[in-house]
Design a protein around this motif. Structure first.
Motif, mmCIF file in Angstrom:
data_model
loop_
_atom_site.group_PDB
_atom_site.id
_atom_site.type_symbol
_atom_site.label_atom_id
_atom_site.label_comp_id
_atom_site.label_asym_id
_atom_site.label_seq_id
_atom_site.Cartn_x
_atom_site.Cartn_y
_atom_site.Cartn_z
ATOM 1 N N PRO A 1 0.799 -1.238 0.000
ATOM 2 C CA PRO A 1 0.000 0.000 0.000
ATOM 3 C C PRO A 1 0.828 1.283 0.000
ATOM 4 O O PRO A 1 0.322 2.345 -0.378
ATOM 5 C CB PRO A 1 -0.840 -0.130 1.276
ATOM 6 N N PHE A 2 2.098 1.209 0.394
ATOM 7 C CA PHE A 2 2.946 2.395 0.336
ATOM 8 C C PHE A 2 3.285 2.804 -1.093
ATOM 9 O O PHE A 2 3.895 3.855 -1.305
ATOM 10 C CB PHE A 2 4.226 2.172 1.144
ATOM 11 N N LEU A 3 2.891 1.992 -2.071
ATOM 12 C CA LEU A 3 3.088 2.344 -3.472
ATOM 13 C C LEU A 3 1.848 2.984 -4.081
ATOM 14 O O LEU A 3 1.842 3.341 -5.261
ATOM 15 C CB LEU A 3 3.457 1.102 -4.290
ATOM 16 N N ALA A 4 0.784 3.121 -3.309
ATOM 17 C CA ALA A 4 -0.473 3.643 -3.830
ATOM 18 C C ALA A 4 -0.333 5.107 -4.248
ATOM 19 O O ALA A 4 0.526 5.844 -3.755
ATOM 20 C CB ALA A 4 -1.574 3.500 -2.788
ATOM 21 N N ASP A 5 -1.211 5.530 -5.166
ATOM 22 C CA ASP A 5 -1.188 6.909 -5.647
ATOM 23 C C ASP A 5 -1.378 7.909 -4.516
ATOM 24 O O ASP A 5 -0.710 8.942 -4.464
ATOM 25 C CB ASP A 5 -2.291 7.109 -6.693
ATOM 26 N N ASN A 6 -2.289 7.607 -3.614
ATOM 27 C CA ASN A 6 -2.663 8.572 -2.581
ATOM 28 C C ASN A 6 -2.064 8.250 -1.223
ATOM 29 O O ASN A 6 -2.629 8.579 -0.183
ATOM 30 C CB ASN A 6 -4.185 8.637 -2.458
ATOM 31 N N VAL A 7 -0.921 7.587 -1.205
ATOM 32 C CA VAL A 7 -0.319 7.165 0.046
ATOM 33 C C VAL A 7 0.125 8.365 0.873
ATOM 34 O O VAL A 7 0.541 9.403 0.336
ATOM 35 C CB VAL A 7 0.889 6.237 -0.220
ATOM 36 N N SER A 8 0.014 8.231 2.175
ATOM 37 C CA SER A 8 0.590 9.208 3.093
ATOM 38 C C SER A 8 1.537 8.455 4.019
ATOM 39 O O SER A 8 1.263 7.335 4.434
ATOM 40 C CB SER A 8 -0.498 9.904 3.912
ATOM 41 N N GLY A 9 2.650 9.049 4.346
ATOM 42 C CA GLY A 9 3.636 8.369 5.184
ATOM 43 C C GLY A 9 4.582 7.537 4.338
ATOM 44 O O GLY A 9 4.551 7.558 3.104
ATOM 45 N N THR A 10 5.428 6.793 5.033
ATOM 46 C CA THR A 10 6.442 6.002 4.350
ATOM 47 C C THR A 10 6.608 4.662 5.043
ATOM 48 O O THR A 10 6.191 4.487 6.195
ATOM 49 C CB THR A 10 7.792 6.758 4.332
ATOM 50 N N SER A 11 7.194 3.716 4.355
ATOM 51 C CA SER A 11 7.370 2.378 4.916
ATOM 52 C C SER A 11 8.284 2.427 6.131
ATOM 53 O O SER A 11 9.211 3.235 6.198
ATOM 54 C CB SER A 11 7.956 1.434 3.858
ATOM 55 N N PRO A 12 8.044 1.552 7.134
ATOM 56 C CA PRO A 12 8.870 1.558 8.347
ATOM 57 C C PRO A 12 10.300 1.122 8.044
ATOM 58 O O PRO A 12 10.553 0.366 7.097
ATOM 59 C CB PRO A 12 8.161 0.548 9.253
ATOM 60 N N ALA A 13 11.229 1.590 8.854
ATOM 61 C CA ALA A 13 12.640 1.255 8.624
ATOM 62 C C ALA A 13 12.934 -0.209 8.936
ATOM 63 O O ALA A 13 13.693 -0.871 8.224
ATOM 64 C CB ALA A 13 13.532 2.154 9.470
ATOM 65 N N GLY A 14 12.343 -0.734 10.015
ATOM 66 C CA GLY A 14 12.634 -2.099 10.427
ATOM 67 C C GLY A 14 13.942 -2.190 11.181
ATOM 68 O O GLY A 14 14.651 -1.195 11.373
ATOM 69 N N PRO A 15 14.312 -3.397 11.631
ATOM 70 C CA PRO A 15 15.565 -3.576 12.376
ATOM 71 C C PRO A 15 16.781 -3.358 11.479
ATOM 72 O O PRO A 15 16.733 -3.633 10.278
ATOM 73 C CB PRO A 15 15.487 -5.031 12.856
ATOM 74 N N THR A 16 17.854 -2.879 12.044
ATOM 75 C CA THR A 16 19.068 -2.592 11.274
ATOM 76 C C THR A 16 19.965 -3.821 11.212
ATOM 77 O O THR A 16 20.323 -4.382 12.251
ATOM 78 C CB THR A 16 19.844 -1.422 11.903
ATOM 79 N N PRO A 17 20.349 -4.261 10.008
ATOM 80 C CA PRO A 17 21.261 -5.408 9.920
ATOM 81 C C PRO A 17 22.659 -5.021 10.376
ATOM 82 O O PRO A 17 23.026 -3.843 10.342
ATOM 83 C CB PRO A 17 21.243 -5.755 8.430
ATOM 84 N N PRO A 18 23.460 -5.980 10.803
ATOM 85 C CA PRO A 18 24.826 -5.658 11.232
ATOM 86 C C PRO A 18 25.665 -5.152 10.067
ATOM 87 O O PRO A 18 25.514 -5.605 8.930
ATOM 88 C CB PRO A 18 25.355 -7.003 11.750
ATOM 89 N N ASP A 19 26.503 -4.183 10.357
ATOM 90 C CA ASP A 19 27.450 -3.653 9.383
ATOM 91 C C ASP A 19 28.835 -4.132 9.807
ATOM 92 O O ASP A 19 29.388 -3.666 10.800
ATOM 93 C CB ASP A 19 27.375 -2.134 9.360
ATOM 94 N N ASN A 20 29.397 -5.075 9.045
ATOM 95 C CA ASN A 20 30.643 -5.727 9.461
ATOM 96 C C ASN A 20 31.891 -5.126 8.843
ATOM 97 O O ASN A 20 32.975 -5.708 8.962
ATOM 98 C CB ASN A 20 30.568 -7.224 9.118
ATOM 99 N N ARG A 21 31.760 -3.974 8.193
ATOM 100 C CA ARG A 21 32.934 -3.421 7.508
ATOM 101 C C ARG A 21 34.079 -3.138 8.481
ATOM 102 O O ARG A 21 35.246 -3.369 8.149
ATOM 103 C CB ARG A 21 32.543 -2.140 6.763
ATOM 104 N N GLU A 22 33.767 -2.638 9.651
ATOM 105 C CA GLU A 22 34.830 -2.309 10.597
ATOM 106 C C GLU A 22 35.232 -3.495 11.461
ATOM 107 O O GLU A 22 36.131 -3.381 12.286
ATOM 108 C CB GLU A 22 34.401 -1.124 11.461
ATOM 109 N N LYS A 23 34.565 -4.620 11.268
ATOM 110 C CA LYS A 23 34.917 -5.841 11.987
ATOM 111 C C LYS A 23 35.647 -6.841 11.095
ATOM 112 O O LYS A 23 36.316 -7.740 11.585
ATOM 113 C CB LYS A 23 33.654 -6.509 12.535
ATOM 114 N N SER A 24 35.462 -6.701 9.777
ATOM 115 C CA SER A 24 35.943 -7.727 8.860
ATOM 116 C C SER A 24 37.452 -7.878 8.900
ATOM 117 O O SER A 24 38.207 -6.903 8.875
ATOM 118 C CB SER A 24 35.496 -7.411 7.426
ATOM 119 N N ILE A 25 37.851 -9.113 8.953
ATOM 120 C CA ILE A 25 39.274 -9.457 8.988
ATOM 121 C C ILE A 25 39.767 -9.694 7.567
ATOM 122 O O ILE A 25 39.035 -10.170 6.702
ATOM 123 C CB ILE A 25 39.494 -10.740 9.812
#
Length: 754
Positions: free
Chosen positions: A595-619
Motif C-alpha cells: 500500500p505504500f506504493l499507492a497513488d494517494n499514500v501518506s507516510g512512508t514504509s517503516p525502517a525495520g531492524p538494522t542489519p549488522p554492518d561488518n565493515r569495521e569488523k571484517s578481517i
C-alpha cells in the motif's frame, strides 16, 4: 551462486575462526577507516567526468502523467584483477590472473518532474550480487555529496548485481562469502562503491524530462533449468500454466528524452545465471550479461542516427528470477568418459557430483567457457535489440513510488493464504549446498537431493563446531539436514544475514520487486503474480500492472525456492536460508507494505531492524603488493616477446612486456591495455581497450623474491577487425621498495592485418 569448493571452505573456516578468535582476543578488532567516501574526492585518478546530458533537476510542473525525470549513467567498478579470489564459485584456486572485460555500474534514475521526493535509483552492477556493505557505502557516499543528493536514501536506492561469477571478491558484509577470499579487501570494496557513486552522479547530472515505455520478447535459446527434478515437484496444474520450465521472456524499459525524442538508455530483466565463464578460468569479466550490455552499447554507438539514440546511451541487463536457470543450454553431462547425461534426480555421475558439468553452446573448446559466454550474451543482446526496434511498446504513466524496509527472518511469523500460521528460521544451509550444481560441482561425498546426513560423519562434526543447531532449529528447517547453522554463527562476526531487505519500486503501472536472494523460476512467478494481483487496485491507470523481479540485490540471502522445491533439497532448496516458508515470508512481507506504493499514500514504509554492518569488523588475510622488480638489465614496459610483422584478419595477435602488479593502480575509467591503429597521416588512434571483449590482459608473477612479472596482451582479430597497421600498448605502474608507485608504458612493434 555455485559452491564448488565449499568443503575446503568449511575446513578453512574452522582454521580461520580459531586464528581470528585468538587475534581478536589478543589485539582487539582492527580499526578500518578507508570507506568513508568524500563529496570532493577526485574520482578515479583524476579522470575527467563526462556529463551525459544537460537537463532540469526538479521543480518543473508537468501535468502529463507519462512524463518523468529520467537519467542514466555508467562508471567503472573494476577491482583488483590479480591475486584475489573471484566471487561466485567459492573456489579457492580461482584466483584472478588478468582482465578480459572491465566491470561497470549502470545507474537509472526515474522521478517525478514536480516532486523530488518521488524518485528512485536502480543500479545494475557487474557483480555477483548486491550487498549490505556495498549499499551502506553507497548511501554514505550519497549523503556526503551534498543537498542535491539527499533525496537518494535507504527507501529508493536499489543495488542489484548481474550475478557474474567472474569478478573480484572480498567485498561482502558477512563472513561466509569472505572465507574463500581470505577476508575483506578494501581496494576491491572501494572500487565498487566509488564507481557506483560516479554512475549515480552522472545519471543525476544528466536528468531531463522524458518518457518511459515497456516491451517484451521471448528468447528461446539463452537459458534452461539446471534443477528440473525440483521444478517438477511443483503442482502440475501450476506448471501447466506455463510453456517453459524457465522464464523465457525479456522485459525492457526504454528511456526517451522529450527535448529531441532521442533514446538515452534501456533497462531489461531476463533470468540466466552468470556462469557461462567456468570455475576453472581466472580472468575477470562481466560474464554473459556484461557481453550483452557491451554489444548493445557498441551497436548503438555505431548506429546512433538509425537507432535514434543520444550520445552516452546506457544499456542495463539486469538479472531476474535466476535461481534454477543456467546458460549451459546443451544440458549437463558426465565428464567421466561415459558421455551420459547426469542423473536427473541429483545431478550425479556414478553417485558423485564432481563429474557432472553443464555445457554451453560451444562446449569442447577448452577455453573456460569464453566463446559460450559471448554467444549467450549475444543472444540476450539480440533479444533486447528486437524489442528496441519494435513498435509494440506500452507507454508507462502514473506516479513514482518506492518502499524499503528490513525484516528479521530469523523468527518471522505470518499467516498463510490457507489461514494457517507459518514461521521462518535463523539462516542455515543444508548438505546439498556443499554439492554445488552442474555449473560448479561441489566436493567429497555431497550430492544434491540429499535430505539425510552425509555418509562421512566428519562433516556433521564440522558443522556442529561452527554453531550446533538446536532441536528447535532442526525442526524449523526440516527436512533440510543442517550442515552450516550460519544464522546463529556469530564468531568473530555474523556469518550470514538474518535481517533481509524488502524493497519495491514503482513507476506508473511498472513495478519492480527488488529481491535480495536468487528466486527460482516458480518462486519468481508466484511472487510476481501475488504483487500483480495486489497492485491492480493500487495502480490508477487503464493498463494492467507490469511486474518484474530484479536481483540479487541490496544484500545476498542465497536462494528462494518454493516449498515443494525445498522439500526436494537439491542445491537451491538446501541454500534457501530461512526454512520451507522462506518464499511465502518474502511474499507476505512485500504485500504487507505494498500500500505504500499507492497513488494517494501518506507516510512512508517503516525502517525495520538494522542489519549488522561488518565493515569495521571484517578481517583480512589478503597480503598487499610489497614491491615490483623489472629484472637485471630490463625496464618496465620493455617488450620481451614481440608481435610478428604481419597477421591475417582473424588471427590472435599478442605481445608480452616486463610487467608490474596491476593492484598498484586499478586504472579505473582508464585501461591496462590498448590497440592503436595508424592513420593515413601517420598518427596513432586507440581503437580497443579493456572495455572490449576481444582484448585480453594477462599477468603472471615470474619470481616472488625479485618481484618480477610478465604482462601479456592478446587481441582476437576475428571479432570485427579490419585490415590496417597497428601496435599494442601496455599501461602499468610499478611499486618500489618503500611504496613509491610510478607509471610506465610499453609499446609493441608495428604489425599489419591483411
Amino acid at each position: 551462486m555455485a559452491r564448488s569448493h565449499v568443503a575446503v571452505a568449511i575446513g578453512a573456516a574452522l582454521f580461520a575462526s580459531v586464528i581470528i578468535s585468538q587475534l581478536i582476543y589478543s589485539l582487539g578488532f582492527p580499526t578500518v577507516d578507508f570507506w568513508h567516501w568524500e563529496a570532493d574526492q577526485d574520482f578515479h585518478h583524476g579522470t575527467q567526468q563526462t556529463h551525459l546530458y544537460s537537463g532540469k533537476q526538479s521543480g518543473e510542473i508537468v501535468d502529463d502523467p507519462s512524463q518523468y525525470l529520467i537519467g542514466v549513467g555508467k562508471a567503472d567498478i573494476t577491482g583488483p584483477v590479480v591475486e584475489l579470489n573471484l566471487m561466485g564459485y567459492a573456489n579457492t584456486s580461482q584466483v584472478g590472473t588478468g582482465l578480459r572485460q572491465r566491470l561497470h555500474s549502470r545507474a537509472f534514475i526515474v522521478g517525478s518532474p514536480s516532486d523530488t521526493s518521488e524518485r528512485f535509483v536502480y543500479l545494475v552492477l557487474d557483480t555477483q550480487s548486491g550487498d549490505t556493505a556495498i549499499r551502506n557505502g553507497i548511501l554514505e557516499g550519497l549523503k556526503s555529496m551534498g543537498a542535491a543528493y539527499s533525496i537518494y536514501t535507504q527507501k529508493n536506492v536499489a543495488v542489484t548485481g548481474t550475478h557474474s561469477h567472474s569478478g573480484p571478491g572480498a567485498w561482502l558484509n558477512y563472513l561466509l562469502p569472505q572465507i574463500t577470499s581470505l577476508g575483506f579487501d578494501k581496494q576491491s570494496y572501494q572500487a565498487i562503491v566509488d564507481g557506483a557513486l560516479l554512475s549515480i552522479k552522472r545519471a543525476h547530472e544528466g536528468l531531463t524530462i522524458g518518457t518511459i515505455s515497456s516491451g517484451t520478447t521471448r528468447i528461446a535459446d539463452a537459458n534452461i533449468n539446471r534443477s528440473l527434478y525440483a521444478y517438477l515437484a511443483n503442482p502440475k496444474s501450476e506448471r501447466d500454466r506455463y510453456t517453459d520450465n524457465v522464464d523465457k521472456t525479456m522485459t525492457l524499459l526504454k528511456f526517451t528524452r522529450l527535448s529531441d525524442g532521442k533514446n538515452i538508455g534501456i533497462l531489461n530483466w531476463f533470468a540466466v545465471h552468470g556462469t557461462s565463464l567456468l570455475g576453472n578460468q581466472t580472468v575477470v569479466a562481466a560474464d554473459n550479461k556484461g557481453v550483452a550490455a557491451y554489444l548493445f552499447e557498441q551497436d548503438i554507438a555505431a548506429n546512433a542516427d538509425a537507432a535514434n539514440a543520444a550520445p552516452g546511451f546506457v544499456a542495463g541487463f539486469s538479472q531476474a528470477n535466476v535461481g534454477d536457470t543456467t546458460p549451459n543450454v546443451l544440458g549437463a553431462y558426465c565428464e567421466d568418459g561415459s558421455g551420459q547425461e547426469c542423473k536427473l534426480e541429483d545431478s550425479t555421475c556414478g553417485g558423485k557430483s564432481q563429474d557432472c558439468h553443464g555445457r554451453g553452446p560451444f562446449f569442447g573448446l577448452n577455453d573456460g567457457g569464453v566463446k559460450s559466454c559471448y554467444e549467450i550474451g549475444k543472444r540476450q543482446f539480440q533479444g533486447a535489440k528486437e524489442i528496441y526496434g519494435s513498435s509494440q511498446f506500452t507507454t508507462i504513466q502514473g506516479k513514482v513510488r518506492s518502499l524499503h524496509t528490513f525484516v528479521d527472518f530469523s523468527n518471522y511469523t505470518f499467516t498463510l493464504a490457507n489461514g494457517s500460521t507459518a514461521t521462518t528460521c535463523p539462516a542455515a544451509l543444508g548438505n546439498s549446498f556443499a554439492a554445488g550444481t552442474s555449473d560448479g560441482p561441489g566436493a567429497f561425498d555431497f550430492v544434491q537431493n540429499d535430505p539425510g546426513a552425509p555418509s562421512n560423519p566428519f562433516w556433521n562434526v564440522v558443522g556442529s563446531a561452527i554453531s550446533p543447531p538446536s532441536e528447535k532449529q532442526k525442526k524449523c528447517q526440516w527436512p533440510k539436514p543442517i550442515l552450516l547453522n550460519v544464522g546463529e554463527a556469530k564468531v568473530p562476526y555474523d556469518w550470514s544475514p538474518n535481517i533481509v531487505d524488502i524493497q519495491v519500486l514503482r513507476v506508473g503501472q511498472f513495478i519492480i520487486i527488488v529481491s535480495p536472494g536468487e528466486a527460482t523460476t516458480m518462486s519468481g512467478r508466484r511472487w510476481r503474480e501475488a504483487v500483480y494481483n495486489a497492485a491492480s487496485s493500487l495502480v490508477a491507470v487503464e493498463t494492467p500492472p507490469i511486474v518484474v523481479l530484479g536481483g540479487p540485490a541490496n544484500s545476498y540471502t542465497h536462494y528462494i525456492a518454493t516449498e515443494e522445491e525445498y522439500f526436494i533439497q537439491r542445491y537451491e532448496g538446501a541454500s534457501t536460508l530461512y526454512g520451507p516458508h522462506t518464499l511465502n515470508a518474502y511474499i507476505n512481507s512485500t504485500l504487507t507494505l505494498l500500500p505504500f506504493l499507492a497513488d494517494n499514500v501518506s507516510g512512508t514504509s517503516p525502517a525495520g531492524p538494522t542489519p549488522p554492518d561488518n565493515r569495521e569488523k571484517s578481517i583480512s588475510l589478503i597480503t598487499g603488493v610489497v614491491y615490483d622488480g623489472a629484472g637485471i638489465g630490463k625496464k618496465y614496459g620493455q617488450v620481451t616477446t614481440d608481435v610478428k610483422a604481419q597477421y591475417a584478419v582473424g588471427a590472435i595477435v599478442s605481445a608480452t612486456f616486463v610487467g608490474a602488479n596491476p593492484r598498484n593502480n586499478l586504472h579505473l575509467e582508464s585501461t591496462f591495455a590498448a590497440i592503436e591503429k595508424q592513420g593515413d597521416g601517420g598518427a596513432w588512434t586507440r581503437i580497443k581497450d579493456d572495455t572490449d571483449w576481444e582484448l585480453l590482459f594477462e599477468w603472471k608473477r615470474v619470481n616472488g623474491l625479485t618481484g618480477t612479472s610478465d604482462s601479456k596482451i592478446s587481441w582476437d582479430t576475428g571479432l570485427g577487425a579490419t585490415k590496417g597497421t597497428y601496435r599494442v600498448k601496455y599501461y602499468g605502474d610499478s611499486k618500489a621498495v618503500g611504496g613509491t608507485i610510478t607509471a610506465f608504458e610499453g609499446t609493441s612493434g608495428i604489425f599489419t592485418l591483411v
